[in-house]
Motif scaffolding. Structure first.
Motif, PDB file in Angstrom:
ATOM      1  N   VAL A 385      37.027  42.946  50.909  1.00 48.66           N
ATOM      2  CA  VAL A 385      38.007  43.723  50.151  1.00 48.66           C
ATOM      3  C   VAL A 385      39.130  44.198  51.080  1.00 48.66           C
ATOM      4  CG1 VAL A 385      38.376  45.940  48.975  1.00 48.66           C
ATOM      5  CG2 VAL A 385      36.482  44.464  48.289  1.00 48.66           C
ATOM      6  N   VAL A 386      38.739  44.752  52.218  1.00 48.67           N
ATOM      7  CA  VAL A 386      39.726  45.245  53.177  1.00 48.67           C
ATOM      8  C   VAL A 386      40.666  44.097  53.565  1.00 48.67           C
ATOM      9  CG1 VAL A 386      40.048  46.132  55.525  1.00 48.67           C
ATOM     10  CG2 VAL A 386      38.231  47.053  54.059  1.00 48.67           C
ATOM     11  N   HIS A 387      40.073  42.950  53.827  1.00 47.26           N
ATOM     12  CA  HIS A 387      40.812  41.775  54.215  1.00 47.26           C
ATOM     13  C   HIS A 387      41.838  41.370  53.149  1.00 47.26           C
ATOM     14  CE1 HIS A 387      41.221  38.025  56.451  1.00 47.26           C
ATOM     15  NE2 HIS A 387      41.314  37.434  55.268  1.00 47.26           N
ATOM     16  N   GLU A 388      41.369  41.256  51.900  1.00 43.04           N
ATOM     17  CA  GLU A 388      42.261  40.845  50.807  1.00 43.04           C
ATOM     18  C   GLU A 388      43.398  41.849  50.633  1.00 43.04           C
ATOM     19  OE1 GLU A 388      42.416  38.148  49.364  1.00 43.04           O
ATOM     20  OE2 GLU A 388      40.434  37.227  49.082  1.00 43.04           O
ATOM     21  N   VAL A 389      43.055  43.125  50.671  1.00 41.44           N
ATOM     22  CA  VAL A 389      44.068  44.145  50.442  1.00 41.44           C
ATOM     23  C   VAL A 389      45.088  44.139  51.573  1.00 41.44           C
ATOM     24  CG1 VAL A 389      44.494  46.621  50.223  1.00 41.44           C
ATOM     25  CG2 VAL A 389      42.578  45.580  49.009  1.00 41.44           C
ATOM     26  N   THR A 390      44.586  44.004  52.790  1.00 44.23           N
ATOM     27  CA  THR A 390      45.501  43.979  53.928  1.00 44.23           C
ATOM     28  C   THR A 390      46.451  42.788  53.827  1.00 44.23           C
ATOM     29  OG1 THR A 390      43.614  44.811  55.154  1.00 44.23           O
ATOM     30  CG2 THR A 390      45.577  44.303  56.429  1.00 44.23           C
ATOM     31  N   ASP A 391      45.929  41.681  53.285  1.00 42.42           N
ATOM     32  CA  ASP A 391      46.771  40.500  53.090  1.00 42.42           C
ATOM     33  C   ASP A 391      47.698  40.624  51.888  1.00 42.42           C
ATOM     34  OD1 ASP A 391      45.737  39.345  55.247  1.00 42.42           O
ATOM     35  OD2 ASP A 391      44.656  37.728  54.207  1.00 42.42           O
ATOM     36  N   GLY A 392      47.644  41.750  51.227  1.00 45.74           N
ATOM     37  CA  GLY A 392      48.541  41.940  50.078  1.00 45.74           C
ATOM     38  C   GLY A 392      48.013  41.341  48.787  1.00 45.74           C
ATOM     39  N   ASN A 393      46.697  41.169  48.675  1.00 45.63           N
ATOM     40  CA  ASN A 393      46.144  40.625  47.430  1.00 45.63           C
ATOM     41  C   ASN A 393      45.165  41.590  46.760  1.00 45.63           C
ATOM     42  OD1 ASN A 393      47.410  38.139  47.947  1.00 45.63           O
ATOM     43  ND2 ASN A 393      45.707  37.586  49.323  1.00 45.63           N
ATOM     44  N   PRO A 394      45.654  42.759  46.351  1.00 44.09           N
ATOM     45  CA  PRO A 394      44.710  43.724  45.762  1.00 44.09           C
ATOM     46  C   PRO A 394      44.005  43.172  44.516  1.00 44.09           C
ATOM     47  CG  PRO A 394      46.981  44.427  45.430  1.00 44.09           C
ATOM     48  CD  PRO A 394      47.024  43.277  46.373  1.00 44.09           C
ATOM     49  N   GLU A 395      44.726  42.324  43.749  1.00 44.05           N
ATOM     50  CA  GLU A 395      44.092  41.772  42.546  1.00 44.05           C
ATOM     51  C   GLU A 395      42.911  40.895  42.930  1.00 44.05           C
ATOM     52  OE1 GLU A 395      47.359  41.537  43.066  1.00 44.05           O
ATOM     53  OE2 GLU A 395      48.140  42.953  41.568  1.00 44.05           O
ATOM     54  N   ALA A 396      43.103  40.132  44.015  1.00 42.12           N
ATOM     55  CA  ALA A 396      42.016  39.269  44.474  1.00 42.12           C
ATOM     56  C   ALA A 396      40.819  40.115  44.901  1.00 42.12           C
ATOM     57  CB  ALA A 396      42.485  38.395  45.630  1.00 42.12           C
ATOM     58  N   ALA A 397      41.120  41.246  45.553  1.00 43.84           N
ATOM     59  CA  ALA A 397      40.035  42.127  45.980  1.00 43.84           C
ATOM     60  C   ALA A 397      39.269  42.643  44.776  1.00 43.84           C
ATOM     61  CB  ALA A 397      40.600  43.298  46.774  1.00 43.84           C
ATOM     62  N   GLN A 398      40.049  43.010  43.758  1.00 44.39           N
ATOM     63  CA  GLN A 398      39.431  43.537  42.553  1.00 44.39           C
ATOM     64  C   GLN A 398      38.523  42.511  41.891  1.00 44.39           C
ATOM     65  OE1 GLN A 398      42.712  45.337  40.346  1.00 44.39           O
ATOM     66  NE2 GLN A 398      41.207  46.210  38.951  1.00 44.39           N
ATOM     67  N   SER A 399      39.036  41.291  41.742  1.00 42.49           N
ATOM     68  CA  SER A 399      38.216  40.314  41.039  1.00 42.49           C
ATOM     69  C   SER A 399      37.044  39.838  41.901  1.00 42.49           C
ATOM     70  CB  SER A 399      39.050  39.141  40.515  1.00 42.49           C
ATOM     71  OG  SER A 399      39.891  38.663  41.515  1.00 42.49           O
ATOM     72  N   TYR A 400      37.247  39.874  43.218  1.00 41.58           N
ATOM     73  CA  TYR A 400      36.130  39.539  44.108  1.00 41.58           C
ATOM     74  C   TYR A 400      34.964  40.515  43.885  1.00 41.58           C
ATOM     75  CZ  TYR A 400      33.310  39.172  48.325  1.00 41.58           C
ATOM     76  OH  TYR A 400      32.251  39.040  49.179  1.00 41.58           O
ATOM     77  N   LEU A 401      35.304  41.805  43.902  1.00 35.78           N
ATOM     78  CA  LEU A 401      34.251  42.811  43.724  1.00 35.78           C
ATOM     79  C   LEU A 401      33.571  42.665  42.374  1.00 35.78           C
ATOM     80  CD1 LEU A 401      35.258  46.319  45.073  1.00 35.78           C
ATOM     81  CD2 LEU A 401      33.426  44.802  45.834  1.00 35.78           C
ATOM     82  N   LYS A 402      34.394  42.391  41.365  1.00 31.81           N
ATOM     83  CA  LYS A 402      33.835  42.253  40.038  1.00 31.81           C
ATOM     84  C   LYS A 402      32.824  41.102  40.007  1.00 31.81           C
ATOM     85  CE  LYS A 402      35.152  41.520  35.287  1.00 31.81           C
ATOM     86  NZ  LYS A 402      36.248  41.489  34.339  1.00 31.81           N
ATOM     87  N   ARG A 403      33.209  39.989  40.643  1.00 32.47           N
ATOM     88  CA  ARG A 403      32.335  38.815  40.681  1.00 32.47           C
ATOM     89  C   ARG A 403      31.042  39.121  41.431  1.00 32.47           C
ATOM     90  NH1 ARG A 403      36.373  35.715  42.232  1.00 32.47           N
ATOM     91  NH2 ARG A 403      35.714  35.651  44.407  1.00 32.47           N
ATOM     92  N   GLU A 404      31.197  39.812  42.557  1.00 31.41           N
ATOM     93  CA  GLU A 404      30.039  40.008  43.430  1.00 31.41           C
ATOM     94  C   GLU A 404      29.106  41.114  42.975  1.00 31.41           C
ATOM     95  OE1 GLU A 404      28.930  38.116  45.764  1.00 31.41           O
ATOM     96  OE2 GLU A 404      30.631  36.757  45.517  1.00 31.41           O
ATOM     97  N   ILE A 405      29.673  42.241  42.555  1.00 35.46           N
ATOM     98  CA  ILE A 405      28.775  43.345  42.213  1.00 35.46           C
ATOM     99  C   ILE A 405      28.820  43.720  40.734  1.00 35.46           C
ATOM    100  CG2 ILE A 405      28.963  44.262  44.581  1.00 35.46           C
ATOM    101  CD1 ILE A 405      30.469  46.671  43.264  1.00 35.46           C
ATOM    102  N   GLY A 406      29.605  42.996  39.944  1.00 38.09           N
ATOM    103  CA  GLY A 406      29.669  43.284  38.520  1.00 38.09           C
ATOM    104  C   GLY A 406      28.394  42.842  37.826  1.00 38.09           C
ATOM    105  N   GLY A 407      28.089  43.492  36.715  1.00 42.94           N
ATOM    106  CA  GLY A 407      26.913  43.122  35.929  1.00 42.94           C
ATOM    107  C   GLY A 407      27.331  42.725  34.526  1.00 42.94           C
ATOM    108  N   PRO A 408      26.381  42.630  33.621  1.00 45.61           N
ATOM    109  CA  PRO A 408      26.691  42.223  32.254  1.00 45.61           C
ATOM    110  C   PRO A 408      27.717  43.129  31.579  1.00 45.61           C
ATOM    111  CG  PRO A 408      24.437  43.089  32.431  1.00 45.61           C
ATOM    112  CD  PRO A 408      24.942  42.882  33.810  1.00 45.61           C
ATOM    113  N   CYS A 409      27.708  44.426  31.923  1.00 42.89           N
ATOM    114  CA  CYS A 409      28.644  45.352  31.277  1.00 42.89           C
ATOM    115  C   CYS A 409      30.089  45.036  31.653  1.00 42.89           C
ATOM    116  CB  CYS A 409      28.327  46.795  31.665  1.00 42.89           C
ATOM    117  SG  CYS A 409      26.657  47.298  31.273  1.00 42.89           S
ATOM    118  N   ASP A 410      30.271  44.406  32.819  1.00 44.04           N
ATOM    119  CA  ASP A 410      31.620  44.073  33.277  1.00 44.04           C
ATOM    120  C   ASP A 410      32.142  42.787  32.667  1.00 44.04           C
ATOM    121  OD1 ASP A 410      32.278  46.022  35.497  1.00 44.04           O
ATOM    122  OD2 ASP A 410      30.311  45.285  36.143  1.00 44.04           O
TER     123      ASP A 410
END
Ligand code: SF4
Ligand code: SF4
Lengths: 445, 364
Positions: A385-410
């Motif tokens: 996440v830190v990496h993506e955000v630092t590279d200027g891709n906050p959306e990518a960070a967001q969707s990465y987290l969603k993919r990795e730690i999201g559950g059925p509710c997400d």
């Protein structure tokens, strides 16, 4: 928890078979178009609701500001045109009525507004105000109209000699009586009461609520009562629908729903009401943050960004609660930043590369995870996440987290499940056998 | 945070009394009429305590707050015999400059609408830092850090970045947190909250109430919390003053007020809350409307609406007396009390007390 039924139920069923349905709503949506050149996403004020209102009943509609309850009320009486779905009134499809058909039908369905002040023209006398709808609809003769106005004044607890006075000479409670008389003028069957007592003091509130109850039985009225004050709804409504972010989360018989809420949102909402009893042992569920914008609702369950019992992906179920909360918090911050309305200056600054909104991601991570022991696997995710955000891709960070730690509710929209033997329905994944049923004391698993 | 059952201003030791209001009168004179918004009320707030003031519109609860804050503007006037002592220092009669100093350090106020306290054209950070500079002389980097600390103390996530945002970029609940942070920037000992959660949704209201309770514990703040919502009062107060038509109708520890309301108005108010009698179809109501007082009272101001009124209620102005004689702590301004006295004796007691306070006022 009452017994569950794992068969998805798309449409709410009448509580008892012989109740006659007056208003029937199916898959109703009301979206507002883009109102800003910076954003094209429509506001999904009402996003697919289905329910029936039975003749002679009061259906309560509760929820926090922005949940869509007022839009839903306005759409039901066609002050707004639905985006899609169907509204049937006494078996007539009124979804797309227009012109004189609409005007004719409107006699059947009226609205009482929250703020009597803004709905009453100060330059008209009370009599003229109440007569106004009759004039507009060319109701009978002039003298019959005047007669009707006098009758209405009496019905709502005002007197004939109020006819020639002006609204500013009246108290808030009396002004609301004028508003009610106006709404009743054309003998409607159905009234939408939009926060009818929220601007009034407690002792005045009680009188207006009693009046509404009397009128309902005298005139066989059907009510949709919209209110954020849950005690008002509990007092007056036969059934309650709980709305969140354009969706109905739970709908059922009032007392049962209040006594034993099934949906995590209803549970949270009810637990937040301060009770007029200093010794009340409340187990309050304090929700984090505010509801997301209806312009940008979460995928999956609408309540997933705040739900205290959101379902975790299987492999993280053993992770410490504090750690998990910090992970969710990081997601919350990324989301919050993405949604905050940005001023043009800020966007310009960003476009010119002066400063990105997330330049301080390292500090944030320090703040959020200070003092918690991150297991290696989660630590990898945070680094990414830190990496993506630092590279200027906050959306990518967001969707990465969603993919990795999201559950059925997400990811998956819940279905409606029947949760008691009275046909109550609740919109939550936890009503399936796969997960523990929602309960107010449950932590996210 | 709970108070021992010995609440009389006279018996409280000076060091734990934060604020003592005595015989506060706030009157608005206009060409057309005189409105006696607050009529001779007396109460105190102790260190670390929350005093709830509950009443309907026109009860005088907000004017009470503004009077304490020195924010009553012409045509409003505070009576000559009124006293407001904060930490032993008399506030009435202060010049605007002196008052500004009190507002900047001792007493801060949070209003219902956060936007009235925030300037839309400055960032939140600038506004907090300005307050820190003026009231605590903190500048530069230290001010940045202090401002971030304050936003964090009111649980605004991602505080560092949010310093650079404008009020309109915050949600309603977050804005109210910013206002609370600004109030804390003055490092107050007494926080006056005037309906701070009325405009908020219930889940957000719950967050703000929780926050205020935490801050109180951390900083040993005294709080005056004004609201019309009996539920909020029950939740947050240690001590409750019920106001009606400019007067304190009843006062006591929160438990007493809700369990054993004494004044017929308090009783009526509690009974009219929806949900109190779930089996009854109709809500209980109080007859009539709240009056706007224009004259000094010579009667009980509640008598036209009171289900328990008797003849003397129209002729004698009730004084606040102990509900149970000899047991301090719970008072009502109603001729039915003190309990245990005959009706004649009780009425005499009220007459005696009112005369006493009149002569006192004349002496000064
Ligand atoms: S579906 Fe998930 S997020 Fe939605 S209410 Fe149920 S548990 Fe909470
Ligand atoms: S003094 Fe009389 S009128 Fe006033 S509250 Fe008491 S009983 Fe009622």
């Amino acid at each position: 928890m009452s017994k569950m039924n794992t068969t998805p139920e798309q449409e709410h069923q009448a509580t008892t078979a012989d109740d006659e349905v007056l208003v029937s709503v199916r898959n109703l949506r009301k979206h507002y178009g883009a109102d800003s050149f910076l954003s094209d996403d429509p506001v999904k004020a009402v996003d697919g609701v289905s329910f029936d209102i039975h003749r002679g009943e009061t259906l309560g509609l509760v929820g926090e500001s922005g949940c869509g309850k007022t839009t839903l009320g306005r759409t039901l009486i066609r002050l707004e045109t639905p985006t899609s779905g169907e509204i049937r009134f006494d078996d007539t499809d009124i979804t797309t009525l227009s012109g004189s058909d609409l005007k004719q039908w409107r006699r059947n369905a009226q609205m009482v507004f929250q703020d009597p002040d803004s709905s009453l023209n100060e330059r008209m006398t009370v009599g003229e105000l109440i007569r106004d709808p009759l004039d507009v609809h060319d109701w009978k003769t002039k003298s019959e109209r005047d007669e009707r106005v006098r009758e209405l004044l009496e019905k709502v607890g005002l007197s004939e000699n109020h006819y020639f006075r002006y609204p500013h000479q009246f108290s808030g409670g009396q002004r609301q009586r004028i508003g009610i008389a106006r709404a009743l003028a054309l003998e409607p069957e159905f009234l939408v009461l939009d926060e009818p007592v929220s601007a009034l003091d407690v002792s005045v509130q009680a009188k207006i609520l009693n009046l509404l109850r009397d009128l309902q039985s005298d005139l066989d009225l059907t009510y949709l009562l919209i209110a954020h004050d849950l005690s008002v709804v509990r007092h007056l409504a036969d059934r309650v629908a709980v709305m969140y972010l354009g969706h109905i989360m739970e709908l059922g018989e009032t007392e049962r729903l209040f006594e034993n809420p099934a949906n995590p949102y209803t549970q949270s909402l009810l637990s937040a009401i301060p009770e007029a009893d200093p010794y009340a042992e409340s187990e309050r569920i304090t929700l984090r943050g505010a509801p997301p914008s209806p312009r940008n609702p979460p995928e999956g369950c609408p309540f997933s960004t705040r739900c205290p019992t959101k379902i975790r992906p299987e492999k993280y179920r053993s992770v410490d609660d504090d750690v998990w909360r910090a992970m969710e918090e990081l997601r919350g911050i990324l989301r919050e930043r993405a949604r905050t309305d940005r001023s043009i200056a800020m966007i310009a600054r960003e476009l010119l590369g002066l400063e990105t909104r997330l330049s301080d991601i390292d500090e944030i991570v320090e703040e959020v995870f200070g003092g918690v022991d991150l297991p290696p696997e989660l630590s990898t995710h945070v680094d990414r996440v830190v990496h993506e955000v630092t590279d200027g891709n906050p959306e990518a960070a967001q969707s990465y987290l969603k993919r990795e730690i999201g559950g059925p509710c997400d990811t998956d929209t819940p279905e409606y499940y029947t949760v008691d033997d009275d046909g109550r329905s609740s919109y939550c994944h936890r009503h399936t056998a796969e997960y523990d049923p929602p309960s107010p004391t449950l932590r996210s698993e | 945070m709970s108070r021992t059952p010995e609440p009389h201003p006279a018996t409280a030791s000076a060091d734990e009394t934060m604020l003592a209001v005595e015989n506060l009168q706030t009157v608005f004179h206009t060409d057309k009429e005189t409105v006696r918004a607050v009529e001779g009320i007396t109460f105190e707030v102790r260190e670390g305590e929350t005093v709830g003031i509950v009443g309907e519109s026109g009860s005088g609860k907000s004017v009470t707050a503004r009077s304490i804050m020195g924010l009553v503007d012409a045509p409003g006037r505070i009576g000559d015999d009124s006293s407001i002592e904060f930490r032993g220092r008399e506030l009435t009669g202060m010049t605007e400059n002196e008052y500004r100093e009190v507002r900047g350090s001792g007493i801060a106020m949070v209003f219902q609408d956060p936007l009235t306290s925030l300037n839309p054209v400055y960032t939140v950070g600038n506004q907090i830092k300005e307050t820190l500079r003026v009231h605590q002389g903190i500048r530069g980097d230290a001010a940045d850090e202090a401002a971030i600390d304050l936003l964090e103390s009111v649980s605004i996530p991602d505080a560092r970045r949010r310093l650079d945002e404008y009020p309109h970029q915050f949600s309603g609940g977050m804005r109210q947190r910013v206002v609370i942070a600004m109030a804390l920037a003055c490092d107050p000992e007494l926080l006056i909250c005037d309906e701070p959660t009325t405009a908020l949704d219930v889940t957000i209201q719950a967050q703000i109430l929780e926050l205020l309770q935490e801050l109180q514990e951390e900083r040993n703040l005294s709080i005056i919390f004004i609201t019309h919502d009996m539920g909020v009062i029950a939740e947050i107060s240690d001590w409750v003053n019920v106001m009606y038509a400019g007067e304190i109708a009843e006062s006591g520890p929160v438990g007493e007020i809700f369990e054993n309301p004494a004044h017929p108005y308090t009783e009526g108010l509690l009974k009219s809350i929806p949900g109190r009698f779930p089996d009854e179809t109709y809500l209980r109501t109080i007859d009539g409307d709240v009056p706007t007082p224009t004259e000094s009272p010579t009667d009980c101001r509640f008598h036209p609406r009171c289900p328990k009124k008797f003849d003397a209620c129209e002729e004698v102005h009730p004084a606040p007396v102990d509900v149970e004689s000899g047991r301090g702590g719970h008072q009502a301004a109603c001729l039915l009390y003190p309990d245990g006295l005959t009706r004649e004796a009780a009425v005499k007691e009220h007459e005696r007390q009112m005369e006493d306070s009149d002569t006192e006022a004349d002496d000064e």
